[in-house]
Design a protein around this motif. Structure first.
Motif, PDB file in Angstrom:
ATOM      1  N   ILE A  21     -63.714 -45.523 -29.701  1.00  0.00           N
ATOM      2  CA  ILE A  21     -62.878 -45.872 -28.577  1.00  0.00           C
ATOM      3  C   ILE A  21     -62.802 -47.266 -28.406  1.00  0.00           C
ATOM      4  O   ILE A  21     -61.753 -47.717 -28.094  1.00  0.00           O
ATOM      5  CB  ILE A  21     -63.643 -45.049 -27.311  1.00  0.00           C
ATOM      6  CG1 ILE A  21     -63.747 -43.524 -27.607  1.00  0.00           C
ATOM      7  CG2 ILE A  21     -62.758 -45.469 -26.085  1.00  0.00           C
ATOM      8  CD1 ILE A  21     -64.332 -42.566 -26.343  1.00  0.00           C
ATOM      9  N   ALA A  22     -63.959 -48.065 -28.296  1.00  0.00           N
ATOM     10  CA  ALA A  22     -63.971 -49.491 -28.229  1.00  0.00           C
ATOM     11  C   ALA A  22     -62.924 -50.206 -29.236  1.00  0.00           C
ATOM     12  O   ALA A  22     -62.102 -51.081 -28.946  1.00  0.00           O
ATOM     13  CB  ALA A  22     -65.169 -50.102 -27.876  1.00  0.00           C
ATOM     14  N   GLU A  23     -63.390 -49.680 -30.563  1.00  0.00           N
ATOM     15  CA  GLU A  23     -62.603 -50.517 -31.457  1.00  0.00           C
ATOM     16  C   GLU A  23     -61.120 -50.353 -31.540  1.00  0.00           C
ATOM     17  O   GLU A  23     -60.374 -51.010 -31.865  1.00  0.00           O
ATOM     18  CB  GLU A  23     -63.281 -50.023 -32.890  1.00  0.00           C
ATOM     19  CG  GLU A  23     -62.515 -50.494 -33.916  1.00  0.00           C
ATOM     20  CD  GLU A  23     -63.134 -49.984 -35.255  1.00  0.00           C
ATOM     21  OE1 GLU A  23     -62.505 -50.023 -36.450  1.00  0.00           O
ATOM     22  OE2 GLU A  23     -64.439 -49.261 -35.275  1.00  0.00           O
ATOM     23  N   HIS A  24     -60.819 -49.047 -31.139  1.00  0.00           N
ATOM     24  CA  HIS A  24     -59.425 -48.648 -31.121  1.00  0.00           C
ATOM     25  C   HIS A  24     -58.573 -48.798 -29.634  1.00  0.00           C
ATOM     26  O   HIS A  24     -57.511 -48.247 -29.533  1.00  0.00           O
ATOM     27  CB  HIS A  24     -59.091 -47.208 -31.470  1.00  0.00           C
ATOM     28  CG  HIS A  24     -59.448 -46.917 -32.906  1.00  0.00           C
ATOM     29  ND1 HIS A  24     -60.944 -46.883 -33.597  1.00  0.00           N
ATOM     30  CD2 HIS A  24     -58.616 -46.800 -34.071  1.00  0.00           C
ATOM     31  CE1 HIS A  24     -60.848 -46.713 -34.912  1.00  0.00           C
ATOM     32  NE2 HIS A  24     -59.574 -46.556 -35.196  1.00  0.00           N
ATOM     33  N   GLU A  25     -59.254 -49.450 -28.820  1.00  0.00           N
ATOM     34  CA  GLU A  25     -58.876 -49.819 -27.437  1.00  0.00           C
ATOM     35  C   GLU A  25     -58.385 -48.474 -26.884  1.00  0.00           C
ATOM     36  O   GLU A  25     -56.993 -48.326 -26.305  1.00  0.00           O
ATOM     37  CB  GLU A  25     -57.909 -51.025 -27.648  1.00  0.00           C
ATOM     38  CG  GLU A  25     -58.330 -52.311 -28.058  1.00  0.00           C
ATOM     39  CD  GLU A  25     -57.600 -53.392 -28.188  1.00  0.00           C
ATOM     40  OE1 GLU A  25     -56.164 -53.209 -28.151  1.00  0.00           O
ATOM     41  OE2 GLU A  25     -57.911 -54.407 -28.244  1.00  0.00           O
ATOM     42  N   ALA A  26     -59.000 -47.628 -26.817  1.00  0.00           N
ATOM     43  CA  ALA A  26     -58.629 -46.000 -26.418  1.00  0.00           C
ATOM     44  C   ALA A  26     -59.014 -45.781 -25.219  1.00  0.00           C
ATOM     45  O   ALA A  26     -58.720 -44.617 -24.742  1.00  0.00           O
ATOM     46  CB  ALA A  26     -59.026 -45.330 -27.651  1.00  0.00           C
ATOM     47  N   ALA A  27     -59.733 -46.444 -24.406  1.00  0.00           N
ATOM     48  CA  ALA A  27     -60.333 -46.322 -23.383  1.00  0.00           C
ATOM     49  C   ALA A  27     -59.356 -45.710 -22.185  1.00  0.00           C
ATOM     50  O   ALA A  27     -59.600 -45.050 -21.296  1.00  0.00           O
ATOM     51  CB  ALA A  27     -61.116 -47.292 -22.721  1.00  0.00           C
ATOM     52  N   GLU A  28     -58.081 -46.308 -22.335  1.00  0.00           N
ATOM     53  CA  GLU A  28     -56.924 -45.813 -21.407  1.00  0.00           C
ATOM     54  C   GLU A  28     -56.540 -44.426 -21.606  1.00  0.00           C
ATOM     55  O   GLU A  28     -55.984 -43.795 -20.741  1.00  0.00           O
ATOM     56  CB  GLU A  28     -55.955 -46.989 -21.458  1.00  0.00           C
ATOM     57  CG  GLU A  28     -54.801 -46.822 -22.888  1.00  0.00           C
ATOM     58  CD  GLU A  28     -53.834 -47.741 -22.744  1.00  0.00           C
ATOM     59  OE1 GLU A  28     -53.162 -47.398 -23.892  1.00  0.00           O
ATOM     60  OE2 GLU A  28     -53.683 -48.530 -21.878  1.00  0.00           O
ATOM     61  N   TRP A  29     -56.895 -43.761 -22.624  1.00  0.00           N
ATOM     62  CA  TRP A  29     -56.320 -42.634 -23.145  1.00  0.00           C
ATOM     63  C   TRP A  29     -57.368 -41.645 -23.311  1.00  0.00           C
ATOM     64  O   TRP A  29     -57.341 -40.333 -23.381  1.00  0.00           O
ATOM     65  CB  TRP A  29     -55.157 -42.444 -24.095  1.00  0.00           C
ATOM     66  CG  TRP A  29     -55.603 -43.023 -25.350  1.00  0.00           C
ATOM     67  CD1 TRP A  29     -55.506 -44.417 -25.677  1.00  0.00           C
ATOM     68  CD2 TRP A  29     -55.686 -42.069 -26.598  1.00  0.00           C
ATOM     69  NE1 TRP A  29     -55.936 -44.445 -27.123  1.00  0.00           N
ATOM     70  CE2 TRP A  29     -55.996 -43.131 -27.613  1.00  0.00           C
ATOM     71  CE3 TRP A  29     -56.047 -40.879 -26.748  1.00  0.00           C
ATOM     72  CZ2 TRP A  29     -56.298 -42.812 -28.777  1.00  0.00           C
ATOM     73  CZ3 TRP A  29     -56.270 -40.364 -28.191  1.00  0.00           C
ATOM     74  CH2 TRP A  29     -56.454 -41.360 -29.124  1.00  0.00           C
ATOM     75  N   VAL A  30     -58.800 -41.893 -23.557  1.00  0.00           N
ATOM     76  CA  VAL A  30     -59.889 -41.044 -23.964  1.00  0.00           C
ATOM     77  C   VAL A  30     -60.935 -41.378 -22.956  1.00  0.00           C
ATOM     78  O   VAL A  30     -61.261 -42.426 -22.976  1.00  0.00           O
ATOM     79  CB  VAL A  30     -60.375 -41.521 -25.418  1.00  0.00           C
ATOM     80  CG1 VAL A  30     -61.522 -40.639 -25.794  1.00  0.00           C
ATOM     81  CG2 VAL A  30     -59.414 -41.209 -26.415  1.00  0.00           C
TER      82      VAL A  30
END
Length: 402
Positions: A257-266
């Protein structure tokens, strides 16, 4: 409640067991329900044992411990946690091999990868619960050569010992895998769906939203599911994801999640209580699973009971929990992880865009889940245990340690 309702049938099965001379049941499982890595197998045991206890069956559930030995009661049955994750098998086999087992005790073995070799120390009055064959899962759980050793025991050595045992498994697809090992005495008993899982379409998210539910472990492949959902976001940029569960792969999932900067959607929710889980299913448009191995995909039927269809890998254990093209979509698990993620992502993309099809699948999923009742499941398992007791005693089998 009718005179022939689920509760009465369970009471009748318990009464039959008592008539056969059984006054207690001992069960053996690798992990207990409160273990940090507990999953569907541990939930399955608790749902059944609590219902057996309600009709007067005395149960002692023995498992490993993650820190210290302890004994306590849960939901009407006794739990004994003793022994480490890996030495617990040797401890149990050694102790039971020299112990005098009373003829009034029946045994449940929960074979989760490593067997307890019960036929050697409890050759009768015994049933095995084996949810699925682990095969490639050994490579995720243990380093080589331990992984190769575990696979050898499960697929070559143990089947010779368990050839005559009565084994219950969760699905027809899992039964086919077990039969391929040379084990024939199989009964398929799917797990139940708790009555709290019901639809409430008013709780549905207004924008595309999916949920992933299960123990966070390499074989469950939550990161692969996220790769698929990242692909689906190209067509559905408002898509959000909740991940429910905990386990050894949590740090790896968080790193993805951190590597893909996905915190806004996961959102990584971890373990949640029953109310939060119900809300997670009701909020989602789809339940997604990229798991590589399952005894039964419980999240697919639980979500289905909440009118949330699924997109999942086409594996033993997902077949049955979902009905392809009726309660959800199953995609091929063959090929590279990237190709599986591509197929999964494309299926999610298409289904999120098709309201009519998704609603049709949701209605069928509710009907499908309604077939499963934990009380009926508990009755079938108790009846199978009674059958095993009756068969072995009528055959005049004598336990070597009695």
């Amino acid at each position: 409640m009718t005179s022939d309702g689920p509760g009465e049938r369970l009471e009748a099965a318990a009464a039959r067991l008592r008539r056969l001379g059984i006054d207690s049941v001992e069960s053996y499982a690798w992990r207990d329900l409160d273990d940090p890595d507990a999953g569907g197998s541990e939930l399955h045991a608790d749902e059944i044992f609590r219902r057996w206890a309600e009709v007067g069956v005395t149960i002692t559930h023995r498992t490993s411990t993650v820190d210290r030995a302890r004994s306590f009661s849960r939901n009407g049955y006794d739990v004994i946690q003793q022994g480490g994750r890996f030495d617990v098998f040797a401890r149990v086999i050694g102790r039971q091999s020299i112990r005098r087992r009373p003829p009034s005790t029946a045994t449940i073995e929960i074979w989760n990868g490593v067997p307890w070799f019960g036929p050697l120390w409890a050759p009768r009055r015994r049933v095995v619960w084996m949810h699925h064959v682990h095969r490639e899962m050994w490579d995720d759980a243990l380093p080589f050569p331990l992984s190769a050793g575990g696979r050898l025991v499960e697929t070559r050595i143990a089947p010779l010992v368990y050839r005559g045992s009565n084994i219950a498994t969760l699905s027809d697809s899992s039964a086919a895998e077990i039969r391929a090992l040379g084990i024939e005495h199989l009964t398929v008993i799917p797990p139940g769906v708790h009555e709290r899982f019901t639809p409430d379409r008013e709780r549905r998210s207004v924008r595309p939203h999916v949920v992933i539910v299960g123990r966070l472990a390499p074989v469950k492949r939550q990161r692969l599911a996220l790769e698929a959902l990242e692909r689906a976001r190209r067509a559905h940029p408002m898509l959000t994801v909740d991940i429910v569960g905990d386990g050894p792969d949590r740090s790896a999932v968080a790193a993805w999640i951190a590597e893909h900067e996905a915190a806004e959607w996961v959102r990584l929710l971890g373990r949640v209580d029953d109310t939060e889980l119900l809300e997670a299913y009701r909020r989602a448009w789809l339940v997604v699973s990229a798991s590589h191995a399952e005894g039964w995909g419980m999240s697919l039927t639980e979500g289905g009971a909440c009118a949330t269809p699924c997109v999942a890998t086409d594996i033993a254990g997902h077949r049955g929990a979902a009905e392809p093209d009726r309660t959800g979509l199953l995609v091929s698990d063959h090929g590279t992880p990237a190709s599986v993620a591509e197929r999964l992502g494309d299926a999610v993309t298409a289904l999120l865009a098709d309201d009519r099809r998704r609603n049709r699948l949701a209605e069928a999923a509710v009907d499908h889940a309604a077939v499963f009742s934990w009380t009926s499941v508990a009755t079938r398992h108790l009846s199978l245990l009674g059958d095993s007791v009756g068969q072995s005693d009528s055959a005049g089998v004598v336990d070597s340690v009695e």
